[in-house]
Design a protein around this motif. Structure first.
Motif, short mmCIF file in Angstrom:
data_model
loop_
_atom_site.label_atom_id
_atom_site.label_comp_id
_atom_site.label_asym_id
_atom_site.label_seq_id
_atom_site.Cartn_x
_atom_site.Cartn_y
_atom_site.Cartn_z
N GLY A 1 0.38 -1.14 0.08
CA GLY A 1 0.06 0.02 -0.15
C GLY A 1 0.89 1.68 -0.13
O GLY A 1 0.48 2.03 -0.47
N GLN B 1 -5.33 7.69 -2.80
CA GLN B 1 -6.17 7.41 -2.53
C GLN B 1 -7.50 8.55 -3.30
O GLN B 1 -6.65 9.53 -3.50
N HIS C 1 -10.04 10.27 1.75
CA HIS C 1 -8.90 9.92 2.08
C HIS C 1 -8.18 11.06 1.49
O HIS C 1 -7.86 11.53 0.58
N VAL D 1 -2.75 4.44 0.91
CA VAL D 1 -2.99 3.36 1.40
C VAL D 1 -2.42 3.15 2.92
O VAL D 1 -3.15 2.61 4.26
N ASP E 1 -3.77 2.98 6.36
CA ASP E 1 -3.68 1.40 7.34
C ASP E 1 -2.64 1.89 8.32
O ASP E 1 -3.70 1.49 9.93
N ASP F 1 -7.14 -3.08 5.35
CA ASP F 1 -7.31 -2.03 3.41
C ASP F 1 -6.66 -2.81 2.63
O ASP F 1 -6.18 -2.30 1.89
N LYS G 1 -6.78 -2.85 -1.26
CA LYS G 1 -6.29 -2.08 -2.01
C LYS G 1 -5.77 -2.10 -2.93
O LYS G 1 -6.63 -1.72 -4.35
N ARG H 1 -7.28 -1.50 -7.05
CA ARG H 1 -7.51 0.11 -7.08
C ARG H 1 -7.99 0.36 -8.85
O ARG H 1 -7.71 0.04 -9.68
#
Length: 253
Positions: free
Chosen positions: A89, A94, A98, A102, A106, A128, A131, A135
């Motif tokens: 991440g 995002q 957000h 990511v 987190d 997450d 993600k 994405r």
């Protein structure tokens, strides 16, 4: 380390994780020469039994400085040999509400998790994790459709790799899978709340609220528990004794 740090870590590479754990538990900083040795020898951790790694990780998650401990694992290059899926991440931006990547989101969710139980904190840390694999860009906006289901599969893989018990694995994975539950005061009925209870389990409702609070605060939202969450807790209390499965009905064969 007694004497030369490299020699101590060659004897047992788990001592590198233990150094991070001591620093987190006792609010210490790591001596520079020792830290350089960890950075140089981080790869040796992959040869350590997963059960031993898991014990140190859980102790970090249980302490008051769990966020600082996880960040220290990341900065010393150890985290990639513990939860490589989490570091995927890094740099994944995002959209919408957000403001963090990511990975940043987190670890901040972990930092803001109100629960003291390591299983809930771990669920916040990896909630997450799905993600990066989901994405897509639609009309210039990043989307992560079904990331909770992909994340639940990855959470199961992570837990099995760390040799967590079946009970802990289910608890963590259940929270990751359901952390995106929809709730709008004007639209949700008692029946839908009962369905959520049946899906998540009555014993996990408080954990789910804690995870939602961690998720919100980890997104940069200032208000941890808005009216919607308070209303949901009220509805939980109101319907918690309602039958949500056949075995709860007052009937016999």
């Amino acid at each position: 380390a007694v004497g030369e740090p490299y020699d101590r870590f060659k004897e047992d590479a788990l001592r590198m994780m233990r150094a991070i754990r001591f620093a987190a538990q006792l609010n210490f900083s790591i001596e520079p020469k020792t830290e350089r040795a960890i950075l140089k020898m981080a790869g040796a951790l992959k040869f350590i039994a997963r059960e031993r790694v898991a014990i140190e990780l859980v102790k970090i998650l249980q302490c008051d400085n769990a966020y600082e401990g996880i960040m220290a694992l990341h900065e010393t290059k150890l985290l990639q040999y513990i939860i490589p899926e989490l570091e995927q991440g890094i740099g994944i931006e995002q959209s919408r509400h957000h403001i963090y990547t990511v990975f940043e989101h987190d670890v901040l969710a972990l930092k803001n998790c109100p629960s003291k139980e390591w299983q809930v904190r771990f669920a916040a840390l990896i909630h997450d994790v799905g993600k990066p694999k989901t994405r897509k860009v639609i009309d210039g906006i990043y989307t992560f459709y079904n990331h909770e289901y992909v994340g639940a599969k990855l959470a199961t893989k992570i837990c099995k790799n760390l040799k967590f018990s079946a009970e802990d694995t289910f608890r963590i994975t259940n929270l990751v899978r359901n952390h995106m539950f929809y709730y709008n005061v004007d639209e949700v009925t008692a029946a839908s709340v009962r369905r959520l209870i049946k899906k998540v389990g009555k014993e996990n409702l408080k954990d789910l609220i804690y995870l939602r609070i961690a998720d919100r605060l980890g997104s940069g939202t200032k208000k941890a528990e808005p009216y919607k969450l308070r209303h949901l807790q009220y509805m939980f209390e109101r319907v918690q004794n309602d039958p949500v499965s056949v075995k709860m009905l007052a009937i016999n064969g």
